[in-house]
Enzyme design. Sequence first.
Site, mmCIF file in Angstrom:
data_model
loop_
_atom_site.group_PDB
_atom_site.id
_atom_site.type_symbol
_atom_site.label_atom_id
_atom_site.label_comp_id
_atom_site.label_asym_id
_atom_site.label_seq_id
_atom_site.Cartn_x
_atom_site.Cartn_y
_atom_site.Cartn_z
ATOM 1 N N LYS A 1 0.855 -1.202 0.000
ATOM 2 C CA LYS A 1 0.000 0.000 0.000
ATOM 3 C C LYS A 1 0.892 1.254 0.000
ATOM 4 O O LYS A 1 2.110 1.159 0.193
ATOM 5 C CB LYS A 1 -0.930 -0.025 1.209
ATOM 6 C CG LYS A 1 -0.229 0.015 2.537
ATOM 7 C CD LYS A 1 -1.217 -0.140 3.674
ATOM 8 C CE LYS A 1 -0.510 -0.260 4.995
ATOM 9 N NZ LYS A 1 -1.086 0.449 6.073
ATOM 10 N N TYR B 1 16.678 30.085 6.668
ATOM 11 C CA TYR B 1 15.519 30.815 7.193
ATOM 12 C C TYR B 1 15.597 30.930 8.711
ATOM 13 O O TYR B 1 15.897 29.967 9.403
ATOM 14 C CB TYR B 1 14.225 30.086 6.820
ATOM 15 C CG TYR B 1 13.854 30.232 5.358
ATOM 16 C CD1 TYR B 1 13.613 31.482 4.796
ATOM 17 C CD2 TYR B 1 13.753 29.110 4.548
ATOM 18 C CE1 TYR B 1 13.275 31.606 3.471
ATOM 19 C CE2 TYR B 1 13.407 29.227 3.208
ATOM 20 C CZ TYR B 1 13.171 30.486 2.672
ATOM 21 O OH TYR B 1 12.838 30.615 1.360
HETATM 22 C C1 PLP Z 1 -3.953 -4.133 8.535
HETATM 23 C C2 PLP Z 1 -2.493 -3.995 8.307
HETATM 24 N N1 PLP Z 1 -1.739 -5.093 8.189
HETATM 25 C C3 PLP Z 1 -0.408 -5.030 7.969
HETATM 26 C C4 PLP Z 1 0.228 -3.818 7.871
HETATM 27 C C5 PLP Z 1 1.715 -3.776 7.672
HETATM 28 O O1 PLP Z 1 2.293 -3.212 8.810
HETATM 29 P P1 PLP Z 1 3.877 -3.001 8.937
HETATM 30 O O2 PLP Z 1 4.224 -2.038 7.879
HETATM 31 O O3 PLP Z 1 4.071 -2.467 10.299
HETATM 32 O O4 PLP Z 1 4.473 -4.342 8.712
HETATM 33 C C6 PLP Z 1 -0.513 -2.650 8.011
HETATM 34 C C7 PLP Z 1 0.163 -1.344 7.933
HETATM 35 O O5 PLP Z 1 -0.207 -0.330 8.418
HETATM 36 C C8 PLP Z 1 -1.908 -2.734 8.225
HETATM 37 O O6 PLP Z 1 -2.667 -1.632 8.358
#
Ligand code: PLP
Length: 358
Positions: free
Chosen positions: A35, A255
Amino acid sequence: MARPLKKTVSLSAIKHNYHVAKKLHPKSKAFAVVKANAYGHGAVAVAKYLDSTVDAFAVAAIEEALELRKAGVESPIMLLEGVFEAEEWSLCEQYGLWSAVENESQINAFFMANVQIEKLFVKVDIGMHRLGVDPGEAPNLVEQLNHSKRVGEVLLMSHFSCADNLSSNTTSEQLAVFNQVSSLCPEVSASVANSAAVLKWDIPEGGWIRPGIMLYGISPFDGITGEQLGLQVAMKFTSEIISLRVIQKGDKVGYAGSFEAQKEERIATIAVGYGDGYPRNAINGTPVLVNGVVCTLAGRVSMDMITVNVTHVPDITLGSRVELWGDLLPVEEVASLASTIGYELVTRMTSRPKIQYS
Ligand SMILES: Cc1ncc(COP(=O)(O)O)c(C=O)c1O
């Protein structure tokens, strides 16, 4: 000519890190969580490279899944937050997507839609209180979904709120709640573990793990780097010196003049700023590698530039190479000096730095 700023991503490092997760849990299948543009590493390139390696991918929402399908990615893709609109259920069927279901509206829309979905993950709220049905409702929901005959497999899923804190009891308590629900759903597989749980907690074997940040070689734990966990850093964020000057004791830089020279100093200006994703709240003293030597941020981060004290570095010229984070300078270290975490620095990079894959 172009600004000399780029992120170089090692796809083989990401594959290596996926195998680290798999080796820790050989009985489990593993999603590769891609994602947020694969945490800033380029979701399409990462997913295409891993397509024949992974058991499945996981994304936050359907737009991310469809982008991968349109690029030709064939592995199963799971929607971690489920659908946002009822119409998305028919796209899930059409594109072979799996989904979490976590609230009444998603579930009602599923029952109303005349679709067949390969896998649905019933998300249970075990104490994070962000998403998920109450533990007491989950077994009944699993039963209803199984009874509908419109799901190939119904699984249970949850998410820990404190797995990155190894001295807290919360993860064991949340796991006990999850195990209680699981025991009421015999034969139902489960998915509970993010990277922190994959790496350090005693999780149920045999279901699905969901490593995200560890795939990119970044640690979910404070004070421990990805490398110390046996991971390979996937992203190198680099630039070059574009201007150099010597300043005198009492001169101020940038700045608001937040850096003041205590003696004669040499200051390098580097092509990177908050408009590229370098954190504006990185403090004076944040490390920056110049020609491989640790230097420090001197003055406030601008939109397109930072200024760095390079007084002690020999052979500095315009064009000298700078690493902002990468295998020699952990992003976790830069993040902590900007009061944030590695996750945020890589995911919020803008589209300005060009990506190169190695
Ligand atoms: C439902 C869920 N699973 C897995 C993950 C993966 O988490 P991580 O990046 O801490 O491994 C996330 C990330 O936010 C998540 O929201």
